[in-house]
Design a protein around this motif. Structure first.
Motif, PDB file in Angstrom:
ATOM      1  N   SER A  71       0.824  -1.211   0.000  1.00 54.83           N
ATOM      2  CA  SER A  71       0.000   0.000   0.000  1.00 54.83           C
ATOM      3  C   SER A  71       0.858   1.261   0.000  1.00 54.83           C
ATOM      4  O   SER A  71       0.438   2.305  -0.486  1.00 54.83           O
ATOM      5  CB  SER A  71      -0.923  -0.015   1.228  1.00 54.83           C
ATOM      6  OG  SER A  71      -1.671   1.173   1.348  1.00 54.83           O
ATOM      7  N   PHE A  72       2.082   1.134   0.542  1.00 47.99           N
ATOM      8  CA  PHE A  72       2.958   2.292   0.668  1.00 47.99           C
ATOM      9  C   PHE A  72       4.016   2.338  -0.431  1.00 47.99           C
ATOM     10  O   PHE A  72       5.004   3.068  -0.320  1.00 47.99           O
ATOM     11  CB  PHE A  72       3.614   2.277   2.044  1.00 47.99           C
ATOM     12  CG  PHE A  72       2.602   2.206   3.156  1.00 47.99           C
ATOM     13  CD1 PHE A  72       1.929   3.337   3.580  1.00 47.99           C
ATOM     14  CD2 PHE A  72       2.283   0.987   3.742  1.00 47.99           C
ATOM     15  CE1 PHE A  72       0.967   3.266   4.572  1.00 47.99           C
ATOM     16  CE2 PHE A  72       1.322   0.906   4.737  1.00 47.99           C
ATOM     17  CZ  PHE A  72       0.657   2.055   5.151  1.00 47.99           C
ATOM     18  N   PRO A 115       7.498   2.554   6.557  1.00 52.18           N
ATOM     19  CA  PRO A 115       6.451   3.435   6.023  1.00 52.18           C
ATOM     20  C   PRO A 115       5.076   3.175   6.631  1.00 52.18           C
ATOM     21  O   PRO A 115       4.303   4.118   6.815  1.00 52.18           O
ATOM     22  CB  PRO A 115       6.470   3.113   4.520  1.00 52.18           C
ATOM     23  CG  PRO A 115       7.839   2.606   4.258  1.00 52.18           C
ATOM     24  CD  PRO A 115       8.216   1.840   5.490  1.00 52.18           C
ATOM     25  N   MET A 116       4.772   1.923   6.951  1.00 59.39           N
ATOM     26  CA  MET A 116       3.503   1.637   7.614  1.00 59.39           C
ATOM     27  C   MET A 116       3.464   2.295   8.984  1.00 59.39           C
ATOM     28  O   MET A 116       2.460   2.907   9.375  1.00 59.39           O
ATOM     29  CB  MET A 116       3.289   0.132   7.750  1.00 59.39           C
ATOM     30  CG  MET A 116       1.958  -0.237   8.409  1.00 59.39           C
ATOM     31  SD  MET A 116       1.765  -2.015   8.697  1.00 59.39           S
ATOM     32  CE  MET A 116       2.897  -2.247  10.096  1.00 59.39           C
ATOM     33  N   TRP A 174       2.948   5.992   8.656  1.00 60.56           N
ATOM     34  CA  TRP A 174       1.552   6.303   8.348  1.00 60.56           C
ATOM     35  C   TRP A 174       0.699   6.284   9.610  1.00 60.56           C
ATOM     36  O   TRP A 174      -0.118   7.183   9.837  1.00 60.56           O
ATOM     37  CB  TRP A 174       1.000   5.308   7.324  1.00 60.56           C
ATOM     38  CG  TRP A 174      -0.461   5.501   7.063  1.00 60.56           C
ATOM     39  CD1 TRP A 174      -1.031   6.437   6.249  1.00 60.56           C
ATOM     40  CD2 TRP A 174      -1.543   4.749   7.638  1.00 60.56           C
ATOM     41  NE1 TRP A 174      -2.407   6.320   6.282  1.00 60.56           N
ATOM     42  CE2 TRP A 174      -2.744   5.298   7.116  1.00 60.56           C
ATOM     43  CE3 TRP A 174      -1.612   3.677   8.515  1.00 60.56           C
ATOM     44  CZ2 TRP A 174      -4.001   4.791   7.472  1.00 60.56           C
ATOM     45  CZ3 TRP A 174      -2.863   3.178   8.880  1.00 60.56           C
ATOM     46  CH2 TRP A 174      -4.037   3.730   8.359  1.00 60.56           C
ATOM     47  N   TRP A 214      -5.489  -1.894   2.138  1.00 57.93           N
ATOM     48  CA  TRP A 214      -4.821  -0.796   1.440  1.00 57.93           C
ATOM     49  C   TRP A 214      -5.394   0.534   1.907  1.00 57.93           C
ATOM     50  O   TRP A 214      -6.265   1.111   1.263  1.00 57.93           O
ATOM     51  CB  TRP A 214      -4.991  -0.953  -0.075  1.00 57.93           C
ATOM     52  CG  TRP A 214      -4.284  -2.147  -0.635  1.00 57.93           C
ATOM     53  CD1 TRP A 214      -4.583  -3.460  -0.399  1.00 57.93           C
ATOM     54  CD2 TRP A 214      -3.152  -2.152  -1.500  1.00 57.93           C
ATOM     55  NE1 TRP A 214      -3.715  -4.278  -1.075  1.00 57.93           N
ATOM     56  CE2 TRP A 214      -2.829  -3.505  -1.760  1.00 57.93           C
ATOM     57  CE3 TRP A 214      -2.398  -1.146  -2.101  1.00 57.93           C
ATOM     58  CZ2 TRP A 214      -1.760  -3.865  -2.582  1.00 57.93           C
ATOM     59  CZ3 TRP A 214      -1.339  -1.510  -2.917  1.00 57.93           C
ATOM     60  CH2 TRP A 214      -1.022  -2.851  -3.153  1.00 57.93           C
ATOM     61  N   ARG A 274       0.070   4.352  -2.655  1.00 59.36           N
ATOM     62  CA  ARG A 274       1.171   5.162  -3.152  1.00 59.36           C
ATOM     63  C   ARG A 274       1.731   4.563  -4.441  1.00 59.36           C
ATOM     64  O   ARG A 274       1.549   3.369  -4.693  1.00 59.36           O
ATOM     65  CB  ARG A 274       2.249   5.279  -2.083  1.00 59.36           C
ATOM     66  CG  ARG A 274       1.740   6.020  -0.855  1.00 59.36           C
ATOM     67  CD  ARG A 274       2.767   6.170   0.220  1.00 59.36           C
ATOM     68  NE  ARG A 274       2.187   6.817   1.400  1.00 59.36           N
ATOM     69  CZ  ARG A 274       2.756   6.871   2.583  1.00 59.36           C
ATOM     70  NH1 ARG A 274       3.961   6.313   2.759  1.00 59.36           N
ATOM     71  NH2 ARG A 274       2.154   7.468   3.599  1.00 59.36           N
TER      72      ARG A 274
END
Length: 388
Positions: free
Chosen positions: A154-155, A282-283, A286, A331, A335
């Motif tokens: 997702s990232f 990155p998760m 977020w 998701w 990105r």
């Protein structure tokens, strides 16, 4: 918005590993005051990367939690993983989360936010006993909670890495934070000439197959050896494994994050284990960003209650004395995708003849479905080495 966010949250990290959760929070403007990690090699990484944080060794030896705004805990997954022991939340490793709840109960002022992370298999293993236990613990302390399965792709990272994030708070509603945004999964696409990742240690009952991505990086195989995933490059027929530096990048770290030359020059295998056990940065970033974002009142299509028995779905919540399902996908954002082949900065290492031949023999003997060109390239790869 809480006043403490003006200068950043104070974060305390349990089972910190090499600091994936905590590095994500740092990138969002927060700081770690204390990190607890049992593995000495990982503690060495933490001491270098989080020089201002107090480093503790054993969660069971802590007498109290430090004052903090956020408590993070990517607690051990060995007993909850589909490829692990499967003994459940009461196992000797995953059961250590109980020590965290003991510390929370002793704390006069509960942290504003508690962030847990683990593998999705815990939602179904032992009829969902693990996620139910977490929910019961939070509710016994008067905390609302929400959880969601999130895919690292997702990232924009080319790693299919699905993890469950659990967010709890006594002062806030965690549902709009964790469940309030959703992009939904992208449409499936064909292999084409994209590089494909797979587990060379498997081949009997599964492949870990991932198109234009690697399967989840793991701390080790069932044989307790470092097991970086292999990558098939259809354009050239190459079968290779990524470098440890690119594996770090696949988790969102800067290359060299886990370098251990000043700790143990012979500890290369430890790096693969530490990277495989890490939380996607990155998760984590977020999540940290969502904690301080402006949020509207949570409104979600009624998806019904969570089941009283059996497995739980990929997302859910408990708030105001009720438990509910969530329709949130894996998701939360979408990105721009980074293609696996172009993501890698270092030349991959050819998979050894022994490893490739062993995988090929298991694959051929299995009933698994696979691309004929994949098998052909595997055979050519083995033949190119000649006889041992």
């Amino acid at each position: 918005m809480p006043a403490s966010t003006t200068c950043g949250f104070r974060v305390a990290g349990m089972f910190a590993g090499v600091g994936g959760l905590e590095e994500g929070f740092r990138r969002a403007g927060h700081s770690s005051s204390m990190l607890c990690e049992f593995d000495p090699a990982a503690r060495h990484v933490l001491s270098r990367r989080f020089a201002d944080a107090e480093i503790s060794e054993d969660v069971r030896a802590l007498s109290a939690l430090p004052d903090c705004d956020v408590l993070t805990a990517g607690f051990p997954c060995q007993d909850l993983s589909q490829v692990g022991r499967r003994v459940g939340i009461s196992g000797p490793n995953s059961g250590l989360i109980g020590s965290v709840f003991d510390l929370l109960r002793k704390k006069a002022v509960t942290p504003q936010w508690i962030v847990l992370e683990n593998v999705p298999f815990m939602l179904s293993l032992d009829r969902g006993r693990a996620i139910r236990l977490l929910a019961q613990e939070f509710e016994s302390m008067g905390l609302s909670w929400a959880y969601r399965t999130i895919d690292a792709r997702s990232f924009g990272l080319p790693q299919r890495r699905r993890r469950v994030v659990v967010l709890a708070s006594k002062a806030h509603d965690p549902r709009p934070v964790l469940l309030g945004v959703d992009e939904g999964p992208p449409a499936p696409f064909k292999r084409g000439n994209h590089a494909c990742g797979f587990y060379w240690t498997e081949g009997n009952t599964g492949l870990g197959w991932a198109i234009d991505a690697v399967p989840p990086l793991k701390g080790g195989s069932a044989l307790h050896i470092p097991s970086p995933p292999a990558i098939w490059f259809p354009r050239t027929g190459t079968i290779a494994t990524p470098s440890i530096e690119d594996a770090e990048r696949l988790q969102g770290f800067e290359p060299g994050w886990t370098d251990l030359m000043d700790f143990d020059p012979r500890a290369a295998r430890r790096r693969w284990r530490m990277v495989g056990n890490a939380v996607s940065v990155p998760m984590a970033e977020w999540i940290a960003t969502r904690l301080t974002a402006e949020r509207s009142h949570f409104v979600e299509q009624d998806a019904g209650d969570l089941p009283s028995e059996g497995s739980w779905p990929g997302a859910g919540w408990g708030h105001g004395g009720r438990r509910g399902r969530s329709l949130a996908s894996e998701w939360p954002v979408s990105r721009p995708r980074q293609h696996l082949a172009s993501f890698l900065r270092q030349r991959p290492t050819l998979l050894s003849r022994k490893a490739a031949a062993g995988f090929l023999s298991r694959l051929v003997a299995s009933s698994l479905r696979y691309d004929p060109k994949f098998r052909s390239d595997l055979q050519d790869h083995v033949n190119a080495f000649g006889r041992p």
